[in-house]
Design a protein around this motif. Structure first.
Motif, PDB file in Angstrom:
ATOM      1  N   GLU A   1       0.837  -1.198   0.000  1.00 54.86           N
ATOM      2  CA  GLU A   1       0.000   0.000   0.000  1.00 54.86           C
ATOM      3  C   GLU A   1       0.875   1.252   0.000  1.00 54.86           C
ATOM      4  N   ARG A   2       0.519   2.166  -0.813  1.00 54.26           N
ATOM      5  CA  ARG A   2       1.216   3.453  -0.950  1.00 54.26           C
ATOM      6  C   ARG A   2       2.628   3.298  -1.517  1.00 54.26           C
ATOM      7  N   ARG A   3       2.905   2.179  -2.176  1.00 54.32           N
ATOM      8  CA  ARG A   3       4.161   2.077  -2.924  1.00 54.32           C
ATOM      9  C   ARG A   3       3.804   1.648  -4.344  1.00 54.32           C
TER      10      ARG A   3
ATOM     11  N   LYS B   1       1.438  -2.183   8.507  1.00 52.88           N
ATOM     12  CA  LYS B   1       1.505  -1.919   7.068  1.00 52.88           C
ATOM     13  C   LYS B   1       0.548  -2.883   6.355  1.00 52.88           C
TER      14      LYS B   1
ATOM     15  N   ARG C   1      -7.172  -5.568   1.189  1.00 51.53           N
ATOM     16  CA  ARG C   1      -5.812  -5.367   1.717  1.00 51.53           C
ATOM     17  C   ARG C   1      -5.625  -6.195   2.974  1.00 51.53           C
TER      18      ARG C   1
END
Lengths: 117, 860
Positions: free
Chosen positions: B566-568, B633, B644
């Motif tokens: 997530e967020r990468r 994370k 997720r």
């Protein structure tokens, strides 16, 4: 009588005579191989000559049949030698071989008309 | 035997003749010539050697006269040659012999290349197979297959068996027809008409009692009825020896559709057209693959190509190195054995000097004598080889029993014609090798000198002594190399065994459970089954803990999956991260006793309706969050998804494939939190930690499962300890064999050094007697003799260490935790060798100090 090829006769003759020669030479005293070869050459005036290659096999054959017996004998300051002496069995054989040879030689002489020596 | 007197009598005769002639005034020259004349037409010396038969007869007689010598030589050679024959029979069957179904080597495997790291050699998809098949010009047939495991139910006990789904073309490509019934035909490949199966000979005998009318009967495979159309011959080994059932691969329209082009699940093989080489096929397939890559850019984002590799290399490719190390080491053992025998022959040559001299005197040329001696040694070599072959025939089954299952084609190993032929050649060559030097030495004589010397055997000549010492030095050097190699393997093995796997392996039973899709169509059904199963196991007082995972460590199973953090975001064209992903049940970590370093492990509440969670191992956390806490994370398995998984725990690293492999990053997901719509529970390994002996819990586990579903088999039932043991099997095999050969080499080298010292003692008895008579202390004599032997040992060790430093690098791939030049191993092994050498010197030297000076002197 069996037919004998000349080559075979020659070989048998030589073999027979060689045996007779050896047996005769060790009849009265034991002798070693070199002595025997010298005697044969000397007494035959050089006509008969035994080389090592035939002498020793013959000696061993006779020994194997029990007609002669070899023994190592050491004498002080001398190389040891193997002396061969006649065995009782050998004496019998020698006697009969001598007779056979004599008869054979006589027969040849009579037929070939050669004067007896 | 009067013949025994021949050499001496003739020697005396000739000597008498010489002396006589000299005494009568002949010059030395004349006398010598007369002696030579006497021998000139002497043919009896040459007659027995006139032909090979004569030579052989003579050799037999000589050996019969020295039975002790002959036995020692033959046994030494039998050990060396036998070890070689045994290892060669393995190499022959595993590596050299063509595959039974590919005699002319025309079968190749076709691999795709996605031009991404780790994806350079991947299986093919249905669409790719169709493309390859219709567009290539190098193969006259192609087949695609995949290995499967299926549950057999119905009349007999439920059973899980390995097998394959395959295109119909496979059997004719392999040149195989069915023993009963038929193999597949094109019609079987039609979706809907593919409910047929071929069974193995073993399955036929076991499950159908060898019923001759089995063709046409139906059986239940994964809950579906299929018709048996054929039975294969016993031992049909494709795709693997364990395969027991084949089903047709029916590619439907959806299988070859564009969106399935990327699902690479089939192994593709092709048969080269006559005259086409592998490199031609490789070039063609590369071009074809690139073409396909250009046509389907959406699927092959980094490009595509294909390559081919012979099926034979595919199967045996990675066992080669270890086997060739073993082959090299038995070769060394044989060389050492040869050196030993050569030494024995040299010692004997001294005793036979007289015989040789007489032969020479009787007109035999040097080559004639060498030939006679070589006939003798080749005869010895062949006798040793025959014994060695017997040894190999007796030893090979043991070798096979000891061999790890990772060596392919084990059932083909045996002593065959090729092994016999090679062994015979090696034996003859061996005979020449160990016989040549002694023969050349023995034939090198001054006839008159030797004959004059009288009856006493002459002493070891300087040159011969040097050769003997050189042989011993090389024996010691070579055996040290083997010992060091074995030492390094033993050291590695000990270190591997000491490696902590990251879990506790004792008291754990594992078993494979695959719920068939036909019966357990949804994840919920599987979840109910598993819930009930674990509840019952928990109630059993012999169970300490239980859990399950899709791939238990040391099962050889498991795979990777790409994921996103997530967020990468992953830039287009960039590969997404890809790691080992496992699906575990609640209690898995507790049952395995894998420590949870932080956070928590999965519980029964981690189901689909609850927030999705994940556990990562320490390696994973450090790789992706080197400076942050991984806990909290989130990861996902599709780029665009809301599904997720939040990391809630960090587990210790575990060894997954083998103890000597570094731990990989692992991502664990609860098995009942589906990755995507329609996700089914994968086949799982049950893990049961027991209070008592885990193996004896197997029947209880079967009963528990049968009580829930009588049609549900389990397979691959093994304790965790067994699994780890099996992962060490090939290492253990290499270590045991190399250790055995090194020990053999050490014994031979010790015998060699013993021989040299013992021979010296015999040779020098007189001298030792003199020394003792003159007041030397026994201690000094002992030191002198031992020192002499040890000098050879030191020289050998120095050379051996030098060799080992260069050679052990070749085996660095087989080592673990020690360098190929590990000083401790080198030192320890050299110490062992020195100690053995010392004993081998001391024992014969000790005898020398017991020499009675008077006796020794009188013997002169």
């Amino acid at each position: 009588m069996q037919h004998i090829k000349p080559a075979m006769l020659d070989r048998e003759l030589k073999k027979g005579s060689a045996e007779l020669l050896i047996l005769s030479l060790v009849e009265d005293q034991p002798r070693h191989g070199y002595d025997l070869s010298k005697l044969i050459e000397a007494r035959s005036g050089g006509v008969l000559k035994f080389r090592v290659a035939s002498l020793y096999p013959l000696l061993y054959r006779l020994e194997k049949r029990g007609w002669i017996q070899g023994r190592w004998i050491e004498k002080a300051g001398r190389r040891r030698r193997r002396y061969y002496r006649l065995t009782p069995a050998g004496e019998q054989v020698l006697k009969s071989q001598r007779n056979t040879w004599r008869e054979f030689a006589d027969a040849i002489n009579r037929v070939a008309g050669v004067e007896p020596a | 035997m009067p013949w025994r007197n021949l050499p001496e009598e003739i020697a005396h005769h000739l000597q008498d003749l010489y002396d006589d002639l000299r005494a009568r005034g002949a010059t030395d020259d004349e006398a010598r010539r007369a002696v030579a004349d006497e021998l000139e037409d002497a043919t009896f010396g040459a007659r027995p050697m006139a032909d090979l038969r004569g030579d052989l007869r003579y050799a037999f007689r000589t050996l019969r006269k020295h039975p002790g010598f002959a036995v020692v030589v033959m046994l030494t050679l039998a050990l060396g040659i036998g070890a070689n024959a045994a290892i060669f029979s393995v190499v022959n069957a595993v590596v050299l012999r063509p595959l039974p179904y590919d005699r002319d080597g025309r079968l190749v495997a076709v691999w795709g290349n996605l031009h991404k790291p780790g994806l350079e050699e991947i299986p093919g998809s249905a669409a790719e197979f169709v493309d390859y098949k219709t567009r290539n010009r190098v193969f006259d047939a192609m087949a695609a297959y995949d290995t499967i495991g299926v549950n057999l139910t119905g009349s007999a006990q439920p059973e899980r068996v390995p097998g394959a789904v395959t295109t119909a073309s496979l059997f004719s490509m392999l040149g195989e027809s069915a023993a009963l019934g038929r193999t597949f035909i094109a019609a079987d490949e039609q979706p809907g008409r593919n409910h047929v199966a071929i069974i193995s000979h073993g399955l036929w005998r076991r499950r159908f009692a060898g019923d001759p009318d089995v063709v046409g009967r139906t059986m239940t495979v994964d809950g579906t009825n299929v018709e048996i159309v054929g039975v294969m011959r016993a031992g049909f080994p494709f795709p693997g020896e364990e395969a027991e059932l084949w089903q047709p691969l029916a590619f439907g329209a959806e299988d070859v559709a564009e969106d399935q082009r990327g699902s690479h699940s089939y192994t593709i093989i092709g048969r080269l057209k006559p005259g086409v080489t592998v490199s031609q096929a490789s070039a063609e397939m590369k071009a074809l693959g690139e073409q396909m890559g250009a046509e389907h850019r959406g699927t092959y984002r980094s490009g595509f190509s294909a390559s081919v590799r012979p099926l034979h290399d595919e199967l045996v490719g990675n066992v080669g190195p270890a086997l060739f190390v073993l082959l090299a080491s038995v070769g060394v053992v044989l060389v050492i054995a040869c050196a030993n025998v050569a030494n024995l022959l040299l010692a004997r040559a001294a005793a036979r000097q007289k015989e040789m001299a007489i032969r020479a005197a009787l007109g035999a040329g040097r080559m004639r004598i060498v030939r006679q001696l070589l006939t003798e040694s080749v005869l010895l070599g062949l006798c040793g080889g025959a014994l060695g072959l017997l040894l190999a025939m007796w030893g090979v089954p043991g070798l096979v029993a000891l061999a790890p299952a990772s060596i392919p084609r084990l059932n083909e190993i045996g002593v065959d014609g090729r092994v016999v032929v090679l062994t015979s050649i090696v034996s003859m060559f061996t005979g020449v090798l160990f016989g040549l030097v002694p023969a050349l030495h023995a034939s090198k004589h001054d006839v008159h000198e030797t004959l004059k010397d009288g009856a006493r055997s002459t002493s070891d000549s300087g040159a011969r002594g040097r050769v003997r010492r050189a042989l011993v030095v090389s024996e010691i050097a070579l055996s040290l190399v083997l010992l060091i190699a074995a030492g390094l393997l033993i050291n590695s093995f000990a270190r591997v065994q000491d490696v902590a796997p990251g879990f506790r392996a004792d008291h754990v039973l594992t078993a494979r459970l695959a719920l068939p899709a036909s019966k357990y169509t949804t994840l919920e059904q599987a979840q109910r089954f598993a819930g009930e199963l674990f509840a019952r196991l928990a109630a059993s007082h012999s169970v300490v803990a239980a859990g399950a995972i899709n791939a238990v460590p040391f099962s050889g199973r498991g795979g990777d999956r790409s994921f996103f953090i997530e967020r990468r975001p992953v830039a287009p064209g960039e590969p997404s991260p890809d790691e080992q992903v496992r699906f575990a049940t609640a209690g898995y970590f507790a049952a395995m006793q894998i420590p949870i370093l932080r956070g928590r492990e999965f519980t029964d509440r981690d189901v689909d309706t609850a927030p999705h969670v994940a556990v990562v191992n320490d390696a994973f956390a450090r790789k992706y969050w080197p400076k942050e806490d991984a806990i909290g994370k989130r990861v996902q398995f599709q780029q665009e998804t809301t599904n997720r998984y939040e990391i809630i725990g960090i587990a210790g690293n575990v060894k997954h494939r083998a103890l000597d492999v570094t731990e990989k990053p692992e991502l664990y997901v609860p098995i009942f939190q589906p990755l995507f719509e329609g996700f089914r529970m994968p086949a799982i390994d049950l893990i049961v930690r027991t209070a008592g002996d885990p193996a004896s819990f197997a029947p209880a586990l079967r009963e528990t499962i049968a009580a829930l579903d009588p049609d549900q088999p389990i397979s691959d039932v093994r304790t965790l300890d067994e699994r780890i043991g099996q992962s060490l099997a090939s290492r253990r095999f290499d270590m045991l064999l190399l250790g055995l050969f090194a020990a053999l080499a050490l014994v031979l080298a010790a015998v060699g050094i013993y021989g040299v010292v013992a021979y010296t003692v015999t040779e020098r008895t007189h001298e030792i007697g003199v020394r003792l008579a003159l007041g030397a202390r026994p201690r000094d004599v002992l030191a002198m003799l031992v020192g002499q032997g040890m000098r050879l040992a030191v020289a050998g060790a120095a050379i051996g260490i030098g060799l080992a430093v260069t050679l052990t690098r070749a085996m660095s791939g087989l080592l673990f935790g020690v360098s190929a030049t590990d000083p401790a191993t080198f030192a320890a092994i050299t110490g062992v060798l020195a100690l053995v050498a010392l004993v081998a010197c001391y024992v014969p030297a000790r005898r020398a100090t017991g020499v009675n000076p008077v006796t020794a002197l009188r013997s002169e």
